[in-house]
Write a protein that holds these residues in place. Structure first.
Motif, PDB file in Angstrom:
ATOM      1  N   ASN A   1       0.834  -1.190   0.000  1.00  0.00           N
ATOM      2  CA  ASN A   1       0.000   0.000   0.000  1.00  0.00           C
ATOM      3  C   ASN A   1       0.868   1.238   0.000  1.00  0.00           C
ATOM      4  O   ASN A   1       1.905   1.277   0.672  1.00  0.00           O
ATOM      5  CB  ASN A   1      -0.904   0.035   1.237  1.00  0.00           C
ATOM      6  N   VAL A   2       0.455   2.246  -0.754  1.00  0.00           N
ATOM      7  CA  VAL A   2       1.131   3.545  -0.783  1.00  0.00           C
ATOM      8  C   VAL A   2       0.076   4.586  -0.435  1.00  0.00           C
ATOM      9  O   VAL A   2      -0.981   4.635  -1.059  1.00  0.00           O
ATOM     10  CB  VAL A   2       1.728   3.832  -2.187  1.00  0.00           C
ATOM     11  N   ASN A   3       0.349   5.396   0.558  1.00  0.00           N
ATOM     12  CA  ASN A   3      -0.596   6.431   0.986  1.00  0.00           C
ATOM     13  C   ASN A   3       0.000   7.810   0.769  1.00  0.00           C
ATOM     14  O   ASN A   3       1.178   8.041   1.055  1.00  0.00           O
ATOM     15  CB  ASN A   3      -0.928   6.271   2.471  1.00  0.00           C
ATOM     16  N   PHE A   4      -0.803   8.715   0.242  1.00  0.00           N
ATOM     17  CA  PHE A   4      -0.377  10.103   0.103  1.00  0.00           C
ATOM     18  C   PHE A   4      -1.597  10.991   0.106  1.00  0.00           C
ATOM     19  O   PHE A   4      -2.719  10.537  -0.120  1.00  0.00           O
ATOM     20  CB  PHE A   4       0.470  10.326  -1.169  1.00  0.00           C
ATOM     21  N   ARG A   5      -1.395  12.264   0.351  1.00  0.00           N
ATOM     22  CA  ARG A   5      -2.496  13.218   0.408  1.00  0.00           C
ATOM     23  C   ARG A   5      -2.705  13.840  -0.958  1.00  0.00           C
ATOM     24  O   ARG A   5      -1.765  14.081  -1.700  1.00  0.00           O
ATOM     25  CB  ARG A   5      -2.205  14.308   1.432  1.00  0.00           C
TER      26      ARG A   5
ATOM     27  N   LYS B   1      -8.645  14.786  -6.666  1.00  0.00           N
ATOM     28  CA  LYS B   1      -8.993  13.355  -6.602  1.00  0.00           C
ATOM     29  C   LYS B   1     -10.292  13.084  -7.345  1.00  0.00           C
ATOM     30  O   LYS B   1     -10.388  12.122  -8.127  1.00  0.00           O
ATOM     31  CB  LYS B   1      -9.114  12.905  -5.148  1.00  0.00           C
TER      32      LYS B   1
ATOM     33  N   THR C   1      -6.143   3.255  -8.854  1.00  0.00           N
ATOM     34  CA  THR C   1      -5.020   2.353  -8.572  1.00  0.00           C
ATOM     35  C   THR C   1      -4.353   1.916  -9.871  1.00  0.00           C
ATOM     36  O   THR C   1      -3.120   1.938  -9.988  1.00  0.00           O
ATOM     37  CB  THR C   1      -5.497   1.121  -7.780  1.00  0.00           C
TER      38      THR C   1
END
Length: 88
Positions: free
Chosen positions: A6-10, A16, A31
């Motif tokens: 998993n890669v999380n970013f704002r 978005k 994704t």
């Protein structure tokens, strides 16, 4: 197949939403779109599109706009009418 992580970013909510809409129009999930981007960057070792600054926000243009705004606020600006320029 390699293990997934998993890669999380704002991300700005409006950005978005627009990306989700564009991806949906192309039949992709976000994704899948980010995976395509990541694979291309990893393979080509570059950002796969041109990244440049909008010249409108250049330091010299911002100084010019600030000067004009100050002249307008001071009542010393010389405003003239001109014809509307239409783009094709």
């Amino acid at each position: 197949m390699a293990q997934t992580v998993n890669v999380n970013f704002r991300l700005d909510e409006d950005v978005k939403k627009k990306m989700e809409e564009a991806c949906a129009d192309m039949g992709l999930s976000m994704t899948a779109a980010f995976t395509i981007f990541a694979k291309k960057v990893g393979r080509e070792r570059r950002i796969p599109f041109e990244v440049s600054a909008d010249p409108f926000y250049s330091e010299s243009n911002m100084r010019r706009l600030e000067k004009i705004a100050a002249e307008i606020n001071a009542g010393t600006a010389k405003l003239i009418e001109h014809d509307l320029i239409e783009e094709e």
